[in-house]
Enzyme design. Structure first.
Site, PDB file in Angstrom:
ATOM      1  N   GLU A  24      -4.586  20.749   5.393  1.00  0.00           N
ATOM      2  CA  GLU A  24      -4.472  18.928   5.015  1.00  0.00           C
ATOM      3  C   GLU A  24      -5.240  18.036   4.983  1.00  0.00           C
ATOM      4  OE1 GLU A  24      -0.188  15.844   5.408  1.00  0.00           O
ATOM      5  OE2 GLU A  24      -1.367  16.878   7.236  1.00  0.00           O
ATOM      6  N   GLU A  55       6.840  19.718  13.441  1.00  0.00           N
ATOM      7  CA  GLU A  55       6.075  19.659  12.478  1.00  0.00           C
ATOM      8  C   GLU A  55       4.847  20.508  12.709  1.00  0.00           C
ATOM      9  OE1 GLU A  55       4.128  17.376   8.648  1.00  0.00           O
ATOM     10  OE2 GLU A  55       5.954  16.795   9.731  1.00  0.00           O
TER      11      GLU A  55
END
Length: 429
Positions: A237, A232
């Protein structure tokens, strides 16, 4: 962070390592562990369904669904009181994925052709999500939020009719959180995944606005199958009212950073959470890098009209750059990217101790905005880092994140993505 109980969940043979002190922590933790293992099983089923759908795609009709990779996880770097973490599947050996060549990519749509102006770039445009056709080649995720958020992801029809998605007058795509003042149950939001799958490449996001505000947890990221085995990469974010970005990677066991020193790595950011990138061995934190720029996320990002995030994934490693709106390189604007001239990246995870096609393969790009959950919710009573001097509990006067989500739709007017484009390139052979 979740604690797992293999004795109770023995039939779920792939459950994560045990916690010998679990029973002393009470029935609440036992129940929580059961819930976590259930999500793990659902996730694995979801990935299997996705793989079957890809294999049968020539004879299946494309439709909205939830057979996507489901986790976007983060580490502790931005949370002053210890941080949040998402719960993922148990790690694998890191060698179970078959890595395709660096120029591979599959999609249900035709690849975009490169313009003549890009002839000098080693990177050739494969997919361009932009303008009126932006949403044409994404799948809408509609399952329950894997990070325990107070959110209901909706299908494309519901999103469009409810004005949660669309193209604005500037020609940019938007993805919103529902702003109905009071809702019963979870609040509606949008999560989408590209149908295009790639191993290695260059992903360029040009965004004008990113979701911000208490209870929000937005992310733009890429993910492989069988989390965390396929890896990932979190490009953009953060949570609540933060104004700095955290980029991270999460892998199967065996992938590490050679150093936590920014100068050694040649990055402008700061390593947070350690050098072990394995999700299981790091409490799902992985290897995070926190930006030093207070306009790289949230209200700071939005105040400057956004900018560009670029993620380059090659045999040498994975790099992320951030360019404010006023500093976007002309080669990016001309779709002729030249990463070698972009200077010091925000983050770099070199291949020194982490093979880039063993631990990362078959990725898809993802946008989502969840609410509360294992990061924004867990940080409700704390200051979450640079750019947020007060906790959300103090700022809103609401004691819990869930109560705020249910009864304060006007608090989500800034909880939207506005995106000029997402472009995915492959290096010329």
């Amino acid at each position: 962070m979740y604690f797992r109980v293999p004795l109770i969940l023995f039939l779920l043979a792939s459950a994560a390592p045990s916690d010998a002190n679990l029973f002393s922590r009470g029935s609440e933790h036992i129940i929580r562990s059961i819930s976590t293992a259930h999500r793990h099983a659902v996730k694995r089923s979801s990935n299997l369904a996705r793989d079957l759908r890809r294999a049968l795609s020539p004879i299946l009709v494309s439709q909205d669904g939830s057979s996507q990779s489901v986790y976007c996880v983060t580490g502790d770097g931005l949370i002053g009181s210890g941080g949040g973490s998402s719960s993922g599947s148990s790690g694998g050996s890191g060698s179970g994925g078959s890595a395709s060549s660096k120029a591979s990519g599959t999609s249900t749509a035709s690849a975009a052709s490169s313009s003549s102006s890009a002839s000098s770039s080693p990177w050739k445009l494969q997919q361009n999500y932009e303008g009126d056709s932006f949403f044409n080649d994404w799948t809408f995720f509609t399952a329950s939020d894997p990070t325990d958020g107070n959110v209901q992801y909706v299908d494309s029809s519901t999103a469009s009719s409810g004005n949660l998605t669309g193209i604005n007058s500037a020609g940019n795509a938007y993805m919103r959180v529902d702003t109905t003042q009071t809702v019963s149950g979870n609040r509606q939001s949008v999560r989408i995944t590209t149908n295009y799958t790639f191993t290695q490449g260059l992903v360029v996001l040009d965004a004008v606005h990113a979701p911000t505000g208490c209870a929000t947890w937005p992310a733009f990221w890429t993910d492989g199958p069988n989390w965390p085995n396929g890896g990932e990469i979190d490009i953009m974010e953060g949570v609540n009212s933060l104004t700095i970005n955290q980029a991270s990677i999460h892998t199967a066991d065996g992938c590490t950073l050679p150093s936590s020193d920014s100068s050694t790595l040649g990055i402008s950011g700061t390593v947070v959470g350690g050098t072990n990138c394995a999700a299981e061995e790091s409490g799902d934190a992985g290897c995070g890098v926190q930006s030093s720029e207070t306009n790289s996320f949230g209200s700071g990002f939005n105040a400057i009209g956004g900018g560009v995030y670029a993620m380059q994934w090659t045999d040498d490693g994975i790099k992320v750059w951030f360019f404010p709106r006023s500093s976007i390189p002309s080669d990016i604007s001309n779709s002729a990217p030249q990463p070698s001239g972009w200077g010091t990246p925000l983050s770099f995870w070199p291949s020194t101790d982490c093979n880039m096609t063993t631990y990362f393969y078959d990725h898809q790009a993802i946008f989502d905005t969840t609410l509360c959950g294992q990061w924004a919710g867990d940080a409700w009573d704390s200051t979450s880092g640079t750019g947020q001097s007060q906790s959300c509990a103090t700022m809103t006067g609401v004691s819990t994140c869930a109560d705020y989500v249910a009864n304060n739709g006007d608090g989500f007017t800034e909880a939207y993505w506005e995106v000029k484009s997402v472009k995915i390139y492959q290096e010329s052979s």
